[in-house]
Each structure stands twice: as structure tokens, then as C-alpha cells.
Design an enzyme around this catalytic site. Sequence first.
Site, short mmCIF file in Angstrom:
data_model
loop_
_atom_site.label_atom_id
_atom_site.label_comp_id
_atom_site.label_asym_id
_atom_site.label_seq_id
_atom_site.Cartn_x
_atom_site.Cartn_y
_atom_site.Cartn_z
N GLN A 509 0.87 -1.85 0.14
CA GLN A 509 -0.14 -0.02 0.26
C GLN A 509 1.01 1.31 0.40
O GLN A 509 1.20 1.84 0.69
CB GLN A 509 -0.94 0.40 1.14
CG GLN A 509 -1.92 0.88 1.24
CD GLN A 509 -2.65 0.80 2.53
OE1 GLN A 509 -3.74 0.43 3.02
NE2 GLN A 509 -1.99 2.42 3.37
N SER A 512 1.22 6.78 2.78
CA SER A 512 1.77 7.53 3.75
C SER A 512 2.77 8.53 2.71
O SER A 512 3.60 7.97 2.29
CB SER A 512 2.06 7.05 4.90
OG SER A 512 0.75 6.59 6.06
N GLU A 627 -9.13 -1.31 5.40
CA GLU A 627 -8.51 -1.40 6.64
C GLU A 627 -8.00 -1.32 8.52
O GLU A 627 -8.08 -1.96 8.86
CB GLU A 627 -7.12 -0.43 6.24
CG GLU A 627 -6.25 -0.55 7.00
CD GLU A 627 -4.84 -0.07 6.48
OE1 GLU A 627 -3.43 0.43 6.74
OE2 GLU A 627 -5.13 1.53 6.05
N SER A 751 -3.55 6.89 13.08
CA SER A 751 -4.10 7.51 14.52
C SER A 751 -5.02 7.60 15.37
O SER A 751 -6.17 7.80 14.61
CB SER A 751 -3.05 8.03 14.83
OG SER A 751 -3.46 9.47 15.06
N GLU A 753 -5.71 8.74 17.60
CA GLU A 753 -6.49 10.38 17.98
C GLU A 753 -6.43 11.00 17.25
O GLU A 753 -8.12 11.14 16.85
CB GLU A 753 -5.23 10.85 18.44
CG GLU A 753 -4.62 10.69 19.79
CD GLU A 753 -3.53 8.86 19.71
OE1 GLU A 753 -3.76 8.88 21.05
OE2 GLU A 753 -2.83 9.04 18.76
#
Length: 769
Positions: A509, A512, A627, A751, A753
Site C-alpha cells: 500500500q 503515507s 483497513e 492514528s 487520536e
Amino acid sequence: MTISTMEHDKEMETAIRESAHGILRSVSPITRLREWRGSDPGYERSVWAKLAEAGWPGVFVDEAYDGMGLGLRAACAIAIEVGRHPLPEPYMAGAWHASLLLNALPESALRDELLSSLATGSAVIGVAWQNASGAAALTQEYSGGELSLNGERHWVYPARADGWLVLSDDDALFWVPADTANVVTTPHTRVDGSLCATLRFENVRIAGEQRLAQGASVQSAIGHAHALLRVLQAAELLGIAQESFDTTLAYLKTRVQFGKPIGANQALQHRMVDAYLQLRLAQAVLEEFLAKYDAATLEDPALFEAECARTKARCAYAAQHITRLAIQFHGAIGYTDELDVGLYLKRMLHLTSWLGGIRENRRLAGRHRGTESAASTRIAYDTYPLDTDWNALPEDEFRAVVRDFTARNYPSQYRHPSQRLHWDEIKDWYFALSKQGWIAPAWPREHGGMGLSPDKLIAFIEEMEAHGVARTPDQGIINIGPVLIRYGTDEQRQRFLPKILSGEHVWCQGYSEPNAGSDLASLRTVAVLDGDEFVVNGQKIWTTLAQDATHIFLLVRTDKTVKKQAGISFLLADMSTPGITVRPIRNIAGEEEFCEVFFDNVRVPKDNLVGQLNEGWTIAKALLDFERLFVGSPSQAQYALNQLRAIGEQRGLFADAAFQDRYVEAMLNVMDLQSLYGEYADIVRRGEPLPPSVSLLKIWATETYSRLCMESVEAAGEQGGDDVPIEAGDMLLHPARRLFNSSITTIYGGSNEIQRNILAKVVLELPTG
């Protein structure tokens, strides 16, 4: 249960809840709780009669005895509404508790008469069954055709009933009307203002026919009734949690401090997301129990009792967590009696302590499940044709088939690995799964998958984890495959899906980028259309096992003139294309799991564009949902739980009550994750888009996994700091390295958060500033 039956049950459940909602608001404004708390008898007979007209006391009573005979799901629908709008009348203690117990007794004229009186509302009947520590035992003596009762019973609900079903210490059950001579009732107030009582029997004489039953059958009936009562308590606790959550959420959106709503505060938002997570877990666990109960799949009494206790423990925890949060978030006014949130906190405390609190019910739930050993039964998988409908098999049979396949095909040297395995290590297992047609258990059958239902998918995961099966290079299975099924062209599906299934193509993938981790929309890798090809330049990072991959799916910027989400496209590329360079990154465990991938004038065919040009953001979000569903699966947490159990057994820690409590809590957290996961897996199976709330799964799964890994390090003692594996039975475990692995799970896929921010904004619709 057929789909039509399920739909009918859901319609009935909705109708009952709507009816209960209307009744509660018409006959019992919430102000009545304040008016009647601490009073004697604590409720009104006129309101009880209206509840009886609606059929509430007779929900569990057969129509032959003037009841409704609707059963558990209907009762839970009522209880949820009572949780949201509590009333003083003891509908659960004064009718349902007794009817559940009477239903479990042998037929008799007295039993039938009592059931009828409950159903019609002509009698309020409690159950007197427990004693305080050190209290006088309740004994019976038989003389001259009469029975004599002596002793005490404590925490009897309701205090003011027309009579009680009284359990003696030698397992006899009696009907004792409230006006019987020498029955001394001493009421006291519960924290929610309701009354319970201590009953003292001083040579109480009753007729022999008032003994309803005696012996082991009585304890069995009591146990069954109490198990179901815990589920009913769970339903009311869930209603309390829902109402407290909704009230607090509305307050956060409207209460203004320092010029903006307090709900714009990120710290409060994250705590509300966590409260919402607890609410969703409780909803999932209760619904899963009701589905199992409806399908009569809980025949084993010990398992039935364990599942009831588990359901109450989860709903009680949610109600406790959310009502306490409600008090705090409402500030000083939340601490005053004038605000209703305090009423819900008190009701929660009453219900949670009745029939055992959270820890006690966890222990009860773990008493059966915690002592289960891994099943060893195997059924030869190769006696079944490849096109077998695995969903049609009984679960025990399906598990035995999976067990046999795994034992015969999985390489023993790679059981319970502490790190991700590379393609050359795991490819034979991948090929074995592919040959069997099991490489894509969640894919639809028409695309080469197993099409497993949520319960079978969880069973599949559990058996694999119990054997210590490593995760395969699975980006093709969990991400790009589902994306192509949903967004790809027929040509793309025909070109790529079979090769994913066969293992000819291994995918990674490319999402990022440096300085754009969770902020995917800030990516800078550029693709420029040049004839029939895109020319790609840029860099991806944190690309898992890219050194093993044959193909990569990646997000690229194809238009810099529009807002950042609008100018993104989704491409597929062959890793052997000139200009692609892979550089592995060594992680804190010393392993090369992640990579940097560089693109230098890489030419990608235009036909490898998935979806429309500049509309890749929609696909990107859908892929992230897939995912998060995968990361939110119970697999990693189940593995960590197996590791913790093995370490506990190896070190003799289950003799320690504190360790047992921690283990059972962890075990139930994993089971509750499975319940929530099953709901989202079913959405995918139906071909529907995943809702944004799927991020809840990712949060709970990864944080449960992380806690379990830390618990394993603690449980391992001195060995927790070793960089060599622990031998635990047939397992080789490495707690420290598994802890390292858990650290990244709360980061990748966005993340936790960031997930909380998304949930606060999109699902809870809290203000942003």
C-alpha cells in the site's frame, strides 16, 4: 432464523419500544421519581394497573394464564425504554423476576394462579432468596399438616409486595402472602429511592400446598431466572447509558464557555468518543445475546449463565462509565439534585449492584469460559468439496474442519511468530489457503472468496489464532481486492482478482508520505498524464513489506489547482516498473517490516487508474474503512489473549485471584470486540458501504491488543525483559517483541487520536470551534 423472521422480530421490537415510550411519558413523568423516592410503598397501584393494561407484567406469562407470552426480546425493548425514562413502579422486581422463576417450576394449581395474578396486575410478587453475611438461615419444619418457617431474607425487592416467593436454605420454594402472621418486614431505601426489605420469619405457619417445589430443580430454576434477569437488567442499563449519553452530547453542543461550545474542546470530544464506544459495545453484546437466545444456540446451562453475566457486565460498565461522565461534563449543576443526570447515576448503582456488580458478573462469565481448554476435535477437511457452503455447517463442525486443515498445512516452525513473516517464509501457507479456496474468507463467493457470515468469520479467525498462524502479506486480500470489487472495472477485476487469490500478485500500500502520515490529503507524489500513461514522481513511506511485493496501489496528486482532497487519483503499479526503488526501514525490534518507496519518472498505464481521474479520495476513504475493519478484527487481540493465557498457565498465575480477574476482563474485552466486529463484517457481507463509525473498531481492537501485550510482559516477570522466546507448552512466545508490534497498531490506518477526531466530527457532530 430466516431473514423474514428476523425482520418481523425487529418490527415487533420497534413497535414495542415505541409503545413503551408513549406509555412512560403519559403515565409517569420523570418528576415522579423525585416524588416517590423514599416513600412507602414507593409506587402507585393505579399506575401499576395501567402498566398491566399494556401487558407489561405478563410479558413472560403464557396466554393460557392471561399473559402476553412475548418473551425476552420484547421485555428487553421495554427495559431499554424504562432505562431511558425510569419510573418508580417495580416492573422488573415485582413481576418479571417472579414470572421467570415460576415459568421454570413444575406446573401446579398455585403456580398457575400466581402467574395469572401477575399477568393481570392483580398482584405484585417479589422473590426472597438471599441473605446477608452472618444472617440467620431460613429453615422449614413440617408438623401436623403445616409448615413452619424461621429465619431471614435480605435485599428483597420490592419491599411492599402482595407476597413473595421465598427460598429456604434447603432448596424449597414457598409462596408467602404479605399478610401472613409473624412475617416481619423491615424496609430500607436504596440509593435510587426505591424500597427493599429484610424479611424475618418468626415461626411463620403456612399450608403444605404453599410449597411450590423442593430440591435440585429449585436451584436450577433460581439460576435460570437470575441469569435472564441479568439480561433484563443489562437492557435497562443500556437504556440508562443511551439517555445519559444523548443528554450529555446535547449539552456539549449547546453549553457555551469562553465564547464557544464546550463540545469544541478536543479533550472532551475524545472522552465522548470513548463513551460512544462503550455504548456501541454494550449494544452489540446485548443484540448478539438476543440473537443467540432467539436461535436457541445457548443450550449448555453453564454457557447460558456465562453469556447472561457477560451481557450484564458490559452494559453495566457502559452505564457506569457514561453516567459518571455525564455528572462531570455537566459541571457543578450535574452535582445538584435538580438535574436529571443524577437520577440515572443512582438508578445505575441500584441495578448494577442487584445480582452482582461488574466484577462479580465478569467472574461469573469467566467461570465457564475461563476454564475451557482448546478443542482438539478434527474433521478431515478434504472430505468436503471445495464448493461447500461453509456457512451451512454447524459451528463445531466448521471449527473442526478448519482445525484439521491448519494442523496439516501450516508450517510448524512459524507458529506464534513475534514478527511479520516475509513472503518466502509464508508463501507455501498462502498457496495452501488459495488452493483450498480459503485465502479470502470475507470476500463474496462470486469473486472467489468464502463469503463467511460474521459468526463463521470469527470462528475462522479464532481457530487460526489458537494454532498460532502468522498474518500473510494480505494487502491484496484486505484492501485492494475489496476496492476493485466495489470500484474497479470488469476488466480490472478479471485482470487482478484471480492473481491476488492465487498469490501470483503480492500487493503493498502506497499511502503515507514523509510529513503526511495521517494527513493523507497533503500527499505530494505527482502523476502527470502523458498519452496512455501516467508519469509518477514522489515518495511513499511506512509501506509494509514492500520489498516482497509485486504490485503497489497508491494515491497520487493529479491536479494541483483544486482543494487538496479533490485532485487525488488512485493508481495500480507493477513494482518491477523502471524507476521504482525500495529501501527497507529497521524498526525498534530490529526487523525490516516497513519500507520507503521512491518513484522516479515511473510510467503507469492509464488503464491502471481505479475510478475516475481526480476522484481517488472517495476510493481512498473506502479503502481506509476496509483497513480499519481489518485492523479492528479480533485476530491480533485473540493472539495476545492466547499468549497471556499460555504465560499464565506456564507460571501458575491462575492461582492468583488478581491475575484471574485481569485475565477474565481481558477475555471479555476480546469477546465484546468480536460482537462489535460481527456487526460491521455483516455490513460488508451485504455489500453495503461501511459507516464512519467503523473507526470505533480500530480504536478498541488496537488498544485492547496493546493492553494485552503489556499484561503479558508483566505476567512474564523477569522473562518479560528477555530478548529470547519463552517456551510455554507448544508455543514459543516473545512478550517484549509482541509489545513492540502493538505500538504501531494504534498509529497505522490513521492514528487513534485522528480516529477520535473523525468520530467526534462526523458521527457525534460535535462543534469544531
